[in-house]
Design a protein around this motif. Structure first.
Motif, PDB file in Angstrom:
ATOM      1  N   ASP A 152      50.400  38.404  44.074  1.00 32.36           N
ATOM      2  CA  ASP A 152      49.871  37.387  43.170  1.00 32.36           C
ATOM      3  C   ASP A 152      50.352  37.715  41.760  1.00 32.36           C
ATOM      4  OD1 ASP A 152      48.456  35.487  41.811  1.00 32.36           O
ATOM      5  OD2 ASP A 152      46.490  36.405  42.123  1.00 32.36           O
ATOM      6  N   VAL A 153      51.524  37.197  41.419  1.00 32.82           N
ATOM      7  CA  VAL A 153      52.156  37.533  40.146  1.00 32.82           C
ATOM      8  C   VAL A 153      51.321  37.023  38.971  1.00 32.82           C
ATOM      9  CG1 VAL A 153      54.214  37.249  38.717  1.00 32.82           C
ATOM     10  CG2 VAL A 153      54.448  37.534  41.199  1.00 32.82           C
ATOM     11  N   VAL A 154      50.815  35.803  39.090  1.00 32.80           N
ATOM     12  CA  VAL A 154      50.009  35.238  38.004  1.00 32.80           C
ATOM     13  C   VAL A 154      48.738  36.050  37.810  1.00 32.80           C
ATOM     14  CG1 VAL A 154      48.711  33.221  37.229  1.00 32.80           C
ATOM     15  CG2 VAL A 154      50.936  32.931  38.354  1.00 32.80           C
ATOM     16  N   GLY A 155      48.066  36.349  38.909  1.00 34.75           N
ATOM     17  CA  GLY A 155      46.851  37.157  38.818  1.00 34.75           C
ATOM     18  C   GLY A 155      47.123  38.534  38.263  1.00 34.75           C
ATOM     19  N   VAL A 165      45.261  39.973  34.860  1.00 28.41           N
ATOM     20  CA  VAL A 165      44.341  41.112  34.865  1.00 28.41           C
ATOM     21  C   VAL A 165      44.925  42.304  34.113  1.00 28.41           C
ATOM     22  CG1 VAL A 165      45.119  42.194  37.033  1.00 28.41           C
ATOM     23  CG2 VAL A 165      42.740  42.417  36.307  1.00 28.41           C
ATOM     24  N   THR A 166      46.230  42.507  34.222  1.00 25.86           N
ATOM     25  CA  THR A 166      46.841  43.626  33.496  1.00 25.86           C
ATOM     26  C   THR A 166      46.741  43.395  31.988  1.00 25.86           C
ATOM     27  OG1 THR A 166      48.375  44.047  35.323  1.00 25.86           O
ATOM     28  CG2 THR A 166      48.932  44.986  33.177  1.00 25.86           C
ATOM     29  N   ALA A 167      47.081  42.184  31.553  1.00 23.30           N
ATOM     30  CA  ALA A 167      46.978  41.870  30.127  1.00 23.30           C
ATOM     31  C   ALA A 167      45.523  41.932  29.668  1.00 23.30           C
ATOM     32  CB  ALA A 167      47.558  40.484  29.846  1.00 23.30           C
ATOM     33  N   GLY A 168      44.597  41.417  30.478  1.00 17.55           N
ATOM     34  CA  GLY A 168      43.188  41.423  30.107  1.00 17.55           C
ATOM     35  C   GLY A 168      42.609  42.821  29.992  1.00 17.55           C
ATOM     36  N   LEU A 169      42.922  43.683  30.974  1.00 19.36           N
ATOM     37  CA  LEU A 169      42.400  45.046  30.937  1.00 19.36           C
ATOM     38  C   LEU A 169      43.002  45.846  29.795  1.00 19.36           C
ATOM     39  CD1 LEU A 169      42.288  45.903  34.742  1.00 19.36           C
ATOM     40  CD2 LEU A 169      40.342  45.561  33.216  1.00 19.36           C
ATOM     41  N   VAL A 203      38.644  36.134  27.882  1.00 15.85           N
ATOM     42  CA  VAL A 203      39.296  34.886  28.312  1.00 15.85           C
ATOM     43  C   VAL A 203      40.319  35.176  29.407  1.00 15.85           C
ATOM     44  CG1 VAL A 203      40.883  33.061  27.583  1.00 15.85           C
ATOM     45  CG2 VAL A 203      38.899  33.630  26.172  1.00 15.85           C
ATOM     46  N   LEU A 204      41.126  36.205  29.203  1.00 18.46           N
ATOM     47  CA  LEU A 204      42.132  36.568  30.208  1.00 18.46           C
ATOM     48  C   LEU A 204      41.475  36.985  31.519  1.00 18.46           C
ATOM     49  CD1 LEU A 204      44.627  38.579  27.974  1.00 18.46           C
ATOM     50  CD2 LEU A 204      45.064  36.379  29.084  1.00 18.46           C
ATOM     51  N   LEU A 205      40.403  37.771  31.442  1.00 20.11           N
ATOM     52  CA  LEU A 205      39.733  38.227  32.657  1.00 20.11           C
ATOM     53  C   LEU A 205      39.007  37.078  33.358  1.00 20.11           C
ATOM     54  CD1 LEU A 205      38.362  41.678  31.434  1.00 20.11           C
ATOM     55  CD2 LEU A 205      40.307  41.250  32.948  1.00 20.11           C
ATOM     56  N   ALA A 206      38.464  36.139  32.595  1.00 22.76           N
ATOM     57  CA  ALA A 206      37.837  34.959  33.201  1.00 22.76           C
ATOM     58  C   ALA A 206      38.894  34.104  33.914  1.00 22.76           C
ATOM     59  CB  ALA A 206      37.119  34.140  32.134  1.00 22.76           C
ATOM     60  N   ALA A 207      40.061  33.957  33.282  1.00 21.18           N
ATOM     61  CA  ALA A 207      41.145  33.211  33.922  1.00 21.18           C
ATOM     62  C   ALA A 207      41.587  33.921  35.209  1.00 21.18           C
ATOM     63  CB  ALA A 207      42.314  33.071  32.951  1.00 21.18           C
ATOM     64  N   ARG A 252      41.563  32.453  39.000  1.00 21.00           N
ATOM     65  CA  ARG A 252      42.776  32.546  39.809  1.00 21.00           C
ATOM     66  C   ARG A 252      42.490  33.180  41.173  1.00 21.00           C
ATOM     67  NH1 ARG A 252      47.901  30.861  41.143  1.00 21.00           N
ATOM     68  NH2 ARG A 252      48.956  32.569  42.219  1.00 21.00           N
ATOM     69  N   GLN A 253      41.655  34.223  41.186  1.00 21.22           N
ATOM     70  CA  GLN A 253      41.359  34.911  42.447  1.00 21.22           C
ATOM     71  C   GLN A 253      40.579  34.026  43.417  1.00 21.22           C
ATOM     72  OE1 GLN A 253      43.053  38.022  42.808  1.00 21.22           O
ATOM     73  NE2 GLN A 253      43.708  36.834  41.039  1.00 21.22           N
ATOM     74  N   ALA A 254      39.795  33.107  42.876  1.00 21.64           N
ATOM     75  CA  ALA A 254      39.046  32.198  43.732  1.00 21.64           C
ATOM     76  C   ALA A 254      39.945  31.162  44.399  1.00 21.64           C
ATOM     77  CB  ALA A 254      37.963  31.492  42.915  1.00 21.64           C
ATOM     78  N   LYS A 255      41.135  30.920  43.825  1.00 23.16           N
ATOM     79  CA  LYS A 255      42.015  29.867  44.324  1.00 23.16           C
ATOM     80  C   LYS A 255      43.270  30.407  44.997  1.00 23.16           C
ATOM     81  CE  LYS A 255      40.574  26.586  40.724  1.00 23.16           C
ATOM     82  NZ  LYS A 255      41.016  25.722  39.596  1.00 23.16           N
ATOM     83  N   ALA A 256      43.667  31.643  44.692  1.00 24.40           N
ATOM     84  CA  ALA A 256      44.933  32.172  45.203  1.00 24.40           C
ATOM     85  C   ALA A 256      44.875  32.375  46.711  1.00 24.40           C
ATOM     86  CB  ALA A 256      45.269  33.485  44.503  1.00 24.40           C
ATOM     87  N   ALA A 257      46.004  32.106  47.383  1.00 23.43           N
ATOM     88  CA  ALA A 257      46.074  32.308  48.829  1.00 23.43           C
ATOM     89  C   ALA A 257      46.015  33.791  49.179  1.00 23.43           C
ATOM     90  CB  ALA A 257      47.365  31.687  49.377  1.00 23.43           C
TER      91      ALA A 257
END
Length: 502
Positions: A214-217, A221-225, A254-258, A262-267
């Motif tokens: 999950d590249v977007v996720g 998360v990396t940027a948010g943390l 904001v980044l962590l909320a996004a 994303r985790q709720a929707k990602a396959a």
């Protein structure tokens, strides 16, 4: 050559072959790798003045020798854990040790502040790669609860006592040789660990998610943390009420909320939200943040107290902290696994937190002319309660991890450690400094002002540990006991509590 039983990645016994190794050797290598990573988080603490003088760091920038390591380490753990699940945990561990060892060489030969900070960032990234998957590998190697408890106890000892040992080694190496050796000592250890681990660790098969990252996720998360850890460490300079601090924290949230959306929707999510359905997993990570915040902040501030108030040198400070490592080792290696198996991880955690709270409370009264035997040694002995706390937390945090999620749950557990460490240092140090500056403005002597500032920090640490004990009672559920047959007789072992929605 003597034949040893073959062990597959799940720890089951298979066919005999001359080219196999016991699980204890694999555990030892994972612990050594973790020890290097933990040591380098604290080994620089007592060497900072020497590094600053040699490389020409300004006082404001010197703290970044520690902070940039924590930012890289804390920010990349979750991503490294999931990549380990996807591409293989052994591969991730070996890559992490290799990156960490090369970065240690760059740190050791650094000739400018810029070179050292870049190398420390790379070192933190390598540490994240190696440590994110270690706990997951141990849980897979030791599926039986009693064996797993002992293995986690050994691993937790490395995490808890390694930080104290880092202070000892940092002081000794800095005074006996020079600060360069606090990094160069990693080279032979890393090289031997890498060579042996490549042969000894069993190759694991990714659980059906190869190539589906999950590249977007991962980016979110990396940027948010990283931004969250950066915001926490910069709060020391800006102040917790400053607009800059709140802007950084808001950006991180904001980044962590996004990421959560994303985790709720990602396959194929990077961190499956089902992980947080377990009260024990979620609760253990929340409690760990508060506990590590108190203990890591204490560790830094008690060093400052010994050096700035009591006048200890680097080596003496390091040796003074040794009883903590010894106490933690005696508890985590000697009794924690048996206690967890008999009374349950939740109960053992609660007792450990009570002991730690008592130790921190005792520290709130340290005087300006403190005596090591009377004012510090009892505290360092009580901190042996950490040998109960960390194994119990690790057991609870991994209790409901699915095999395909073991790496990312291990990474989550290590991530909350780093968030707690960064938060503790920033919060307690900021409060201590603020109180000290107020007293200096009132005309108090530096020693009195510093000591009173440390009192405030240790009081807050006591509150954090007490809150952890309360949350243990409220959030965590006792484990069920299961009975198995051993040599014809019954034996009771702890089993994880059933998955429970919050």
């Amino acid at each position: 050559m003597a034949q040893l039983e073959t062990l597959d990645p799940t720890g089951r016994t298979g066919a005999k072959t001359p080219r196999t190794y016991p699980r204890s050797l694999a555990l030892a290598l994972l612990c050594v790798g973790m020890l290097m990573v933990i040591l380098d988080g604290t080994i620089v603490t007592v060497a900072l003045p020497a590094i600053g003088d040699d490389l020409g760091f300004s006082p404001a920038n010197l703290a970044w020798v520690m902070n940039i390591y924590m930012i890289a380490f804390g920010g990349l753990l979750l991503l490294a854990g999931r990549l380990g699940d996807i591409f293989g945990r052994k591969r991730m561990f070996l890559a992490g040790i290799a990156v960490f060892t090369v970065a240690s060489l760059l740190c050791g030969i650094a000739t400018s502040p810029e070179m050292l900070l870049i190398a420390r960032f790379i070192q933190g990234a390598g540490g994240a790669m190696a440590s994110a998957v270690s706990l997951g590998m141990i849980v897979t190697l030791y599926p039986e609860p009693s064996e797993q408890g002992r293995a986690i106890g050994a691993f937790s000892f490395i995490g808890a006592a390694g930080a104290s040992l880092g202070l000892v080694l940092g002081g000794v190496l800095t005074e006996a040789a020079n600060w360069h050796w606090i990094f160069l000592v990693n080279l032979p250890i890393g090289a031997v660990t890498l060579l042996l681990a490549a042969r000894v660790l069993a190759a694991d098969t990714p659980a059906g998610t190869r190539g589906k990252a999950d590249v977007v996720g991962a980016t979110l998360v990396t940027a948010g943390l990283m931004l969250l850890v950066y915001a926490v460490v910069k709060a020391e300079a800006y102040g917790w009420g400053a607009a800059e601090t709140w802007a950084l924290l808001a950006g991180a949230l904001v980044l962590l909320a996004a990421f959560a959306v994303r985790q709720a929707k990602a396959a194929t999510p990077l961190l499956p939200l089902r992980t947080f359905r377990s009260r024990n997993v979620t609760g253990a990570n929340v409690i760990q943040i508060l506990t590590i915040a108190a203990m890591f902040g204490f560790q830094v501030l008690v060093v400052l107290y010994m050096q700035h108030v009591l006048g200890y040198g680097a080596a003496k400070t390091g040796w003074a902290m040794l009883p903590t490592a010894v106490a933690i080792g005696a508890v985590s290696l000697g009794v924690s696994a048996r206690l967890i198996g008999r009374f349950g991880a939740r109960n053992v955690l609660l007792v450990g937190l009570v002991v730690l709270t008592a130790g921190m409370l005792y520290l709130t009264r340290v005087p300006v002319d403190g005596s090591y035997a009377v004012d510090l040694l009892p505290v360092f002995a009580l901190l042996g309660g950490g040998g109960l706390v960390l194994p119990a937390l690790a057991t609870l945090a991994m209790s409901d991890a699915r095999p395909e999620d073991a790496g990312v749950v291990s990474g989550l557990f290590n991530t909350t450690q780093q968030i707690g460490a960064a938060l503790g240092v920033a919060l307690l140090n900021t409060l201590s400094t603020s109180r000290t500056e107020d007293l200096l403005a009132e005309g108090r002597s530096p020693a009195v002002a510093l000591t009173e500032g440390y009192h405030v920090a240790f009081t807050v640490g006591t509150v954090l540990l007490a809150a952890s004990a309360v949350l243990t009672l409220v959030l965590l559920r006792p484990s069920r006991a299961k009975t198995r047959t051993v040599n014809g007789s019954s034996a009771t072992e702890e089993a994880p509590a059933p998955l429970a929605r919050i």
